[in-house]
Design a protein around this motif. Structure first.
Motif, mmCIF file in Angstrom:
data_model
loop_
_atom_site.group_PDB
_atom_site.id
_atom_site.type_symbol
_atom_site.label_atom_id
_atom_site.label_comp_id
_atom_site.label_asym_id
_atom_site.label_seq_id
_atom_site.Cartn_x
_atom_site.Cartn_y
_atom_site.Cartn_z
ATOM 1 N N ASP A 251 0.825 -1.220 0.000
ATOM 2 C CA ASP A 251 0.000 0.000 0.000
ATOM 3 C C ASP A 251 0.854 1.262 0.000
ATOM 4 O O ASP A 251 0.529 2.231 -0.691
ATOM 5 C CB ASP A 251 -0.951 0.003 1.203
ATOM 6 N N ASP B 111 -3.714 7.086 -10.457
ATOM 7 C CA ASP B 111 -3.980 6.001 -9.514
ATOM 8 C C ASP B 111 -3.184 4.741 -9.882
ATOM 9 O O ASP B 111 -3.212 4.290 -11.025
ATOM 10 C CB ASP B 111 -5.476 5.685 -9.499
ATOM 11 N N THR C 118 1.419 6.523 -6.948
ATOM 12 C CA THR C 118 0.278 7.367 -7.322
ATOM 13 C C THR C 118 0.658 8.841 -7.224
ATOM 14 O O THR C 118 0.370 9.632 -8.132
ATOM 15 C CB THR C 118 -0.937 7.057 -6.425
ATOM 16 N N GLU D 205 -3.439 1.961 -7.721
ATOM 17 C CA GLU D 205 -4.026 0.919 -6.879
ATOM 18 C C GLU D 205 -4.262 -0.389 -7.633
ATOM 19 O O GLU D 205 -4.260 -1.459 -7.042
ATOM 20 C CB GLU D 205 -5.344 1.402 -6.261
ATOM 21 N N TRP D 206 -4.447 -0.332 -8.924
ATOM 22 C CA TRP D 206 -4.768 -1.509 -9.731
ATOM 23 C C TRP D 206 -3.550 -2.408 -9.965
ATOM 24 O O TRP D 206 -3.678 -3.559 -10.344
ATOM 25 C CB TRP D 206 -5.356 -1.086 -11.071
ATOM 26 N N LYS E 138 2.276 1.727 -3.507
ATOM 27 C CA LYS E 138 1.228 2.195 -4.424
ATOM 28 C C LYS E 138 0.928 3.669 -4.200
ATOM 29 O O LYS E 138 0.730 4.419 -5.170
ATOM 30 C CB LYS E 138 -0.041 1.363 -4.253
ATOM 31 N N GLN E 139 0.887 4.097 -2.944
ATOM 32 C CA GLN E 139 0.636 5.501 -2.640
ATOM 33 C C GLN E 139 1.746 6.389 -3.176
ATOM 34 O O GLN E 139 1.491 7.417 -3.794
ATOM 35 C CB GLN E 139 0.474 5.697 -1.128
#
Length: 164
Positions: free
Chosen positions: A100, A113, A107, A115-116, A103-104
């Protein structure tokens, strides 16, 4: 292509003394290494080899991904590989943040984004190295004749620590 002029000039110098023309692409030393894409890792020099001696597979974290496993199967069966090293390293970005968190950060950097995506953050490097070694050893197209070892490379000392 001006952005690449320095690299193309370096390539011309490299080509002046190029010695692998006509080489068949087998791993002369019978070695394949799966390791991280980190630029602090010099895979061939760290184990005393040179161009043409080994198959080097690099990705974030040095994981035995599905594609790395395909390359190992080809290397073992068609390209003279009989020893496989799985090498992760200290101070790896993939092992210092959660999925996480990565990913942040991605991003925020990309402005889109992320997140995928599955990035492959590593919770426990030793456990991951052990699991990846088992993944290679138990593949039905690799077999028992291949030696597989897992190692942690110290980017500050240059030493490989055997894990499994």
């Amino acid at each position: 292509m001006a952005d690449f002029d320095d690299l193309l000039a370096a390539n011309r110098s490299f080509a002046d003394s190029f010695s692998l023309a006509g080489f068949d692409g087998i791993a002369r030393a019978g070695v394949a290494m799966v390791t991280c894409m980190d630029s602090r890792i010099d895979p061939l020099n760290m184990i005393g080899l040179k161009a043409g001696d080994a198959k080097i597979l690099r990705n974030p974290g040095g994981r035995v991904t599905d594609q790395a496993l395909v390359a190992l199967v080809l290397g073992v069966n068609l390209l003279n590989v009989d020893r496989v090293l799985v090498v992760e390293h200290t101070r790896c970005a993939m092992a210092s943040s959660s999925e996480d968190e990565l990913k942040q950060r991605l991003t925020e950097s990309a402005g889109r984004d992320a997140e995928w995506m599955t990035l492959g953050a590593i919770d426990d490097q030793r456990r991951t190295i052990e699991a990846d070694v088992i993944r290679v050893k138990t593949h039905p197209l690799i077999g028992d004749a291949v030696s597989v070892g897992g190692f942690l490379y110290d980017v500050d000392s240059g030493l490989l620590e055997p894990i499994v």
